[in-house]
Design a protein around this motif. Structure first.
Motif, PDB file in Angstrom:
ATOM      1  N   GLY A   1      12.956  17.357  -8.691  1.00  0.00           N
ATOM      2  CA  GLY A   1      13.682  17.566  -7.438  1.00  0.00           C
ATOM      3  C   GLY A   1      12.779  17.390  -6.227  1.00  0.00           C
ATOM      4  O   GLY A   1      13.174  16.793  -5.222  1.00  0.00           O
ATOM      5  N   LEU A   2      11.568  17.888  -6.321  1.00  0.00           N
ATOM      6  CA  LEU A   2      10.608  17.741  -5.229  1.00  0.00           C
ATOM      7  C   LEU A   2      10.221  16.279  -5.060  1.00  0.00           C
ATOM      8  O   LEU A   2      10.195  15.765  -3.941  1.00  0.00           O
ATOM      9  N   LYS A   3       9.976  15.594  -6.172  1.00  0.00           N
ATOM     10  CA  LYS A   3       9.650  14.158  -6.108  1.00  0.00           C
ATOM     11  C   LYS A   3      10.717  13.394  -5.345  1.00  0.00           C
ATOM     12  O   LYS A   3      10.427  12.606  -4.450  1.00  0.00           O
ATOM     13  N   GLY A   4      11.965  13.625  -5.723  1.00  0.00           N
ATOM     14  CA  GLY A   4      13.076  12.892  -5.110  1.00  0.00           C
ATOM     15  C   GLY A   4      13.178  13.130  -3.618  1.00  0.00           C
ATOM     16  O   GLY A   4      13.361  12.188  -2.842  1.00  0.00           O
ATOM     17  N   SER A   5      13.034  14.377  -3.200  1.00  0.00           N
ATOM     18  CA  SER A   5      13.168  14.667  -1.770  1.00  0.00           C
ATOM     19  C   SER A   5      11.989  14.107  -0.975  1.00  0.00           C
ATOM     20  O   SER A   5      12.165  13.652   0.156  1.00  0.00           O
ATOM     21  N   VAL A   6      10.802  14.095  -1.565  1.00  0.00           N
ATOM     22  CA  VAL A   6       9.629  13.539  -0.883  1.00  0.00           C
ATOM     23  C   VAL A   6       9.728  12.018  -0.817  1.00  0.00           C
ATOM     24  O   VAL A   6       9.472  11.411   0.228  1.00  0.00           O
ATOM     25  N   LEU A   7      10.111  11.397  -1.919  1.00  0.00           N
ATOM     26  CA  LEU A   7      10.231   9.932  -1.937  1.00  0.00           C
ATOM     27  C   LEU A   7      11.275   9.436  -0.934  1.00  0.00           C
ATOM     28  O   LEU A   7      11.102   8.383  -0.327  1.00  0.00           O
ATOM     29  N   ALA A   8      12.329  10.202  -0.767  1.00  0.00           N
ATOM     30  CA  ALA A   8      13.398   9.800   0.159  1.00  0.00           C
ATOM     31  C   ALA A   8      12.932   9.798   1.614  1.00  0.00           C
ATOM     32  O   ALA A   8      13.533   9.127   2.456  1.00  0.00           O
ATOM     33  N   SER A   9      11.854  10.525   1.900  1.00  0.00           N
ATOM     34  CA  SER A   9      11.431  10.635   3.293  1.00  0.00           C
ATOM     35  C   SER A   9      10.079   9.984   3.583  1.00  0.00           C
ATOM     36  O   SER A   9       9.627  10.000   4.719  1.00  0.00           O
ATOM     37  N   LEU A  10       9.426   9.386   2.592  1.00  0.00           N
ATOM     38  CA  LEU A  10       8.118   8.760   2.808  1.00  0.00           C
ATOM     39  C   LEU A  10       8.272   7.484   3.633  1.00  0.00           C
ATOM     40  O   LEU A  10       9.110   6.645   3.327  1.00  0.00           O
ATOM     41  N   THR A  11       7.479   7.372   4.699  1.00  0.00           N
ATOM     42  CA  THR A  11       7.548   6.191   5.558  1.00  0.00           C
ATOM     43  C   THR A  11       6.155   5.703   5.938  1.00  0.00           C
ATOM     44  O   THR A  11       5.172   6.440   5.807  1.00  0.00           O
TER      45      THR A  11
ATOM     46  N   ARG B   1       6.019   9.186  -7.713  1.00  0.00           N
ATOM     47  CA  ARG B   1       7.043   8.982  -8.750  1.00  0.00           C
ATOM     48  C   ARG B   1       6.509   9.322 -10.147  1.00  0.00           C
ATOM     49  O   ARG B   1       7.218   9.870 -10.976  1.00  0.00           O
ATOM     50  N   THR B   2       5.241   8.998 -10.414  1.00  0.00           N
ATOM     51  CA  THR B   2       4.666   9.201 -11.752  1.00  0.00           C
ATOM     52  C   THR B   2       3.825  10.470 -11.847  1.00  0.00           C
ATOM     53  O   THR B   2       3.185  10.710 -12.865  1.00  0.00           O
ATOM     54  N   SER B   3       3.839  11.280 -10.794  1.00  0.00           N
ATOM     55  CA  SER B   3       3.023  12.496 -10.772  1.00  0.00           C
ATOM     56  C   SER B   3       3.665  13.608 -11.596  1.00  0.00           C
ATOM     57  O   SER B   3       4.801  13.483 -12.047  1.00  0.00           O
ATOM     58  N   GLY B   4       2.952  14.694 -11.711  1.00  0.00           N
ATOM     59  CA  GLY B   4       3.447  15.876 -12.405  1.00  0.00           C
ATOM     60  C   GLY B   4       4.242  16.815 -11.516  1.00  0.00           C
ATOM     61  O   GLY B   4       4.453  17.974 -11.880  1.00  0.00           O
ATOM     62  N   LEU B   5       4.688  16.334 -10.341  1.00  0.00           N
ATOM     63  CA  LEU B   5       5.541  17.158  -9.482  1.00  0.00           C
ATOM     64  C   LEU B   5       6.915  17.328 -10.114  1.00  0.00           C
ATOM     65  O   LEU B   5       7.394  16.445 -10.835  1.00  0.00           O
ATOM     66  N   ASP B   6       7.572  18.455  -9.828  1.00  0.00           N
ATOM     67  CA  ASP B   6       8.944  18.674 -10.289  1.00  0.00           C
ATOM     68  C   ASP B   6       9.841  17.543  -9.800  1.00  0.00           C
ATOM     69  O   ASP B   6       9.671  17.038  -8.684  1.00  0.00           O
TER      70      ASP B   6
ATOM     71  N   TYR C   1       0.840  -1.199   0.000  1.00  0.00           N
ATOM     72  CA  TYR C   1       0.000   0.000   0.000  1.00  0.00           C
ATOM     73  C   TYR C   1       0.880   1.256   0.000  1.00  0.00           C
ATOM     74  O   TYR C   1       0.637   2.195  -0.754  1.00  0.00           O
ATOM     75  N   ALA C   2       1.917   1.265   0.842  1.00  0.00           N
ATOM     76  CA  ALA C   2       2.845   2.394   0.871  1.00  0.00           C
ATOM     77  C   ALA C   2       3.535   2.553  -0.480  1.00  0.00           C
ATOM     78  O   ALA C   2       3.757   3.674  -0.952  1.00  0.00           O
ATOM     79  N   ALA C   3       3.834   1.434  -1.119  1.00  0.00           N
ATOM     80  CA  ALA C   3       4.459   1.474  -2.452  1.00  0.00           C
ATOM     81  C   ALA C   3       3.527   2.118  -3.474  1.00  0.00           C
ATOM     82  O   ALA C   3       3.989   2.764  -4.423  1.00  0.00           O
ATOM     83  N   ARG C   4       2.211   1.960  -3.301  1.00  0.00           N
ATOM     84  CA  ARG C   4       1.245   2.638  -4.187  1.00  0.00           C
ATOM     85  C   ARG C   4       1.416   4.154  -4.107  1.00  0.00           C
ATOM     86  O   ARG C   4       1.376   4.845  -5.129  1.00  0.00           O
ATOM     87  N   TRP C   5       1.583   4.657  -2.882  1.00  0.00           N
ATOM     88  CA  TRP C   5       1.775   6.100  -2.716  1.00  0.00           C
ATOM     89  C   TRP C   5       3.103   6.542  -3.323  1.00  0.00           C
ATOM     90  O   TRP C   5       3.178   7.591  -3.960  1.00  0.00           O
TER      91      TRP C   5
END
Length: 161
Positions: free
Chosen positions: A99-109, A92-97, A83-87
């Motif tokens: 750099g923002l994607k990378g920093s958010v993905l690195a901290s998602l728990t 990852r596939t969103s229209g976010l910039d 389920y967390a992988a879905r988020w």
């Protein structure tokens, strides 16, 4: 992620709403970060509906109700990790910039939180204005709004000075 009616379907509008909110929090400016908690109901009526649909016992925290995401994972027939992988995939596939994607993905728990499960999305401080699908968003109190007014759009970069 799931609609709150008998047919438990994924609501794509919720995913877009979270992406717009990530963008808006990123645009708070220099020295400002934020967090989104997935699995928390803002309204008591929503928490009560979740109780009737999923049989969970919410934990009241302030004015909000932690209902968790493990119940949604179970409805989808998957593990909390999947389920967390879905988020993560949605981000990852969103229209976010990028750099923002990378920093958010690195901290998602995923936090267990009393067996209910909560997805914690941290939005670290950004150095410049972020966009979602070519549009800028900002926070006004506890609301996310599109910054469409040209004067306000030009003021947005000033938050990062």
């Amino acid at each position: 992620m799931l609609r709150l009616h008998g047919r438990r379907e994924i609501d794509p509008n919720i995913i877009d709403k979270v992406m717009r909110t990530i963008c808006a929090i990123a645009n708070n400016g220099k020295g400002r970060a934020g967090t989104i908690l997935i699995g928390v109901a803002d309204k008591e009526a929503d928490a009560n509906r979740i109780v009737s649909l999923d049989g969970v016992t919410p934990r009241k925290v302030g004015r909000r109700f932690v209902v968790g995401v493990n119940r949604e994972a179970q409805s989808l027939g998957e593990t909390p990790e999947r389920y967390a992988a879905r988020w993560k995939e949605a981000i990852r596939t969103s229209g976010l910039d990028d750099g923002l994607k990378g920093s958010v993905l690195a901290s998602l728990t995923h936090s267990d939180y009393y067996g209910l499960g909560v997805i914690v999305i941290r939005i670290p401080e950004q150095q410049k204005v972020s966009l979602f699908s070519g549009k800028a968003y900002a926070r006004e109190g506890d609301e996310t709004v599109e910054v469409a007014n040209p004067a306000l759009l030009l003021d947005l970069p000033q938050r990062f000075i």
